[in-house]
Design a protein around this motif. Sequence first.
Motif, PDB file in Angstrom:
ATOM      1  N   ASP A 324      -4.653 110.909 -57.542  1.00 30.41           N
ATOM      2  CA  ASP A 324      -6.091 111.122 -57.424  1.00 30.41           C
ATOM      3  C   ASP A 324      -6.545 110.390 -56.173  1.00 30.41           C
ATOM      4  O   ASP A 324      -6.628 109.153 -56.174  1.00 30.41           O
ATOM      5  CB  ASP A 324      -6.836 110.566 -58.637  1.00 30.41           C
ATOM      6  N   PRO A 325      -6.838 111.095 -55.078  1.00 31.05           N
ATOM      7  CA  PRO A 325      -7.267 110.403 -53.857  1.00 31.05           C
ATOM      8  C   PRO A 325      -8.575 109.653 -54.078  1.00 31.05           C
ATOM      9  O   PRO A 325      -9.434 110.082 -54.858  1.00 31.05           O
ATOM     10  CB  PRO A 325      -7.445 111.544 -52.847  1.00 31.05           C
ATOM     11  N   ILE A 326      -8.733 108.536 -53.374  1.00 34.16           N
ATOM     12  CA  ILE A 326      -9.984 107.792 -53.364  1.00 34.16           C
ATOM     13  C   ILE A 326     -10.280 107.353 -51.930  1.00 34.16           C
ATOM     14  O   ILE A 326      -9.399 107.336 -51.075  1.00 34.16           O
ATOM     15  CB  ILE A 326      -9.955 106.549 -54.281  1.00 34.16           C
ATOM     16  N   PRO A 337     -13.685 110.502 -53.227  1.00 32.04           N
ATOM     17  CA  PRO A 337     -13.623 110.912 -51.825  1.00 32.04           C
ATOM     18  C   PRO A 337     -14.385 112.201 -51.550  1.00 32.04           C
ATOM     19  O   PRO A 337     -14.564 113.043 -52.438  1.00 32.04           O
ATOM     20  CB  PRO A 337     -12.132 111.126 -51.600  1.00 32.04           C
ATOM     21  N   ARG A 338     -14.815 112.334 -50.329  1.00 28.43           N
ATOM     22  CA  ARG A 338     -15.322 113.609 -49.867  1.00 28.43           C
ATOM     23  C   ARG A 338     -14.183 114.628 -49.899  1.00 28.43           C
ATOM     24  O   ARG A 338     -13.014 114.256 -49.714  1.00 28.43           O
ATOM     25  CB  ARG A 338     -15.873 113.470 -48.461  1.00 28.43           C
ATOM     26  N   ALA A 342     -10.144 113.852 -49.272  1.00 31.66           N
ATOM     27  CA  ALA A 342      -9.137 114.000 -50.323  1.00 31.66           C
ATOM     28  C   ALA A 342      -7.997 114.912 -49.868  1.00 31.66           C
ATOM     29  O   ALA A 342      -6.811 114.602 -50.063  1.00 31.66           O
ATOM     30  CB  ALA A 342      -9.780 114.554 -51.591  1.00 31.66           C
ATOM     31  N   ALA A 343      -8.351 116.028 -49.250  1.00 34.16           N
ATOM     32  CA  ALA A 343      -7.322 116.960 -48.773  1.00 34.16           C
ATOM     33  C   ALA A 343      -6.461 116.313 -47.693  1.00 34.16           C
ATOM     34  O   ALA A 343      -5.235 116.499 -47.661  1.00 34.16           O
ATOM     35  CB  ALA A 343      -7.980 118.227 -48.247  1.00 34.16           C
ATOM     36  N   ASP A 365      -4.056 119.788 -56.419  1.00 32.53           N
ATOM     37  CA  ASP A 365      -4.589 118.902 -57.450  1.00 32.53           C
ATOM     38  C   ASP A 365      -3.902 117.543 -57.465  1.00 32.53           C
ATOM     39  O   ASP A 365      -4.152 116.723 -58.359  1.00 32.53           O
ATOM     40  CB  ASP A 365      -4.494 119.554 -58.829  1.00 32.53           C
ATOM     41  N   GLY A 366      -3.017 117.278 -56.471  1.00 34.84           N
ATOM     42  CA  GLY A 366      -2.352 115.994 -56.364  1.00 34.84           C
ATOM     43  C   GLY A 366      -1.033 115.892 -57.082  1.00 34.84           C
ATOM     44  O   GLY A 366      -0.384 114.827 -57.029  1.00 34.84           O
TER      45      GLY A 366
END
Length: 381
Positions: A324-326, A337-338, A342-343, A365-366
């Motif tokens: 899960d990006p942050i 994240p925007r 995130a991408a 989706d990570g």
Amino acid sequence: MDLTVVGDVVLSAWPRRTVAEPVGPADSAFGLLRGGDLTIGNLEVPLTESGQRAEKLVTMRAPTSGAAELAAFGFDMVSLAMNHAMDYGAEGMRDTVRALDAAGVLHAGFGESLSEATRPRVVSVGEKTLAFFSFCSALPLGANATADRAGIGAIRVRQSFEFDSTFLDETPGTPPFVHSSAHEPDVRAATALIGEAKRRNDFVAVALHWGVPFCYLPTAQGPLAQYQQPLGRRLIDAGADLVIGHHPHCLHPAEFYERGLILYSTGNFVFDWCDGWSPDSMAAQEDAHPAPPYQPALLTGPWYESAVFRVQLGGADGPTLRLDPIELDTDSQPIMPRPEVAASILARFAEASRELDPSIVVDEDGLVRRTSKNHNVVEEA
């Protein structure tokens, strides 16, 4: 067993933020810590108001009230073997341990002796048990525990430097290449402990403070120091299911190896301002230390882009991983994240991981997976 794993954590209960308050105008990412069986982070600061300051360029400490904040945010367990652990000596870490115990946060990596510092913390989830170790390779002088000295669990690193004098004549100022290897007696001791823990428990996770922060890393070297992949793999071979890396303050690749998973660097999660930490804390203070030979720009892009790692242990093919990006805001607080950030985080993580294993794919989706089921083959990039 579902683990929620994050990287470096500094919680100092600063007055302009409480547990109930949002971090800022963006949505807080602290909620991502909820939902798994165990939430694990690296406590990057001793929690103490006492102890004697070590003779180091950067020393940090935070109030013992930070332990209650860790518990309130959902942390179940933290690693303590890191390069700032002994910034205020053994007494500072004793305060830390007492505070964590009072808050109900489990920990590993510090002890009054070598055997205690390298002892795993065992936790049960349902009918399964996890043995959690904490070791440090980014080791200040004298910080490691011995048979009769308090300190942290260590896997020391030996280094040598190679240069081509002819090349340097043509390009003066070029840095040498740094060869590094884990100290064999320490590796043997750690692998023996991991093997014993694996025989007694269902799963073993090893937190390892290692690697090179991005601001010091020569571009030609790549993200990993030479000792890291061989060491990480030996820990997996010994019985570890998961190696959790931190210290570089940015995301580094992941590698599925045999039936284990190596997270080479899990980045930052939160960095409250604390005693000794500020944007200019990497600059030498004239009244305390001479100027270092280089002044890194630490608080740049990689510092602010991170992730929460979802690791599931016990699957038929070994661990599974999802990110899960942050983002970290300008106060180094975790926020959602925007979309474009995130991408970008996932794309760079995938590219770096494919340098170790070209079969790795990171979905939108990570979810991190391999296109090949042959887990023993790692092609050269």
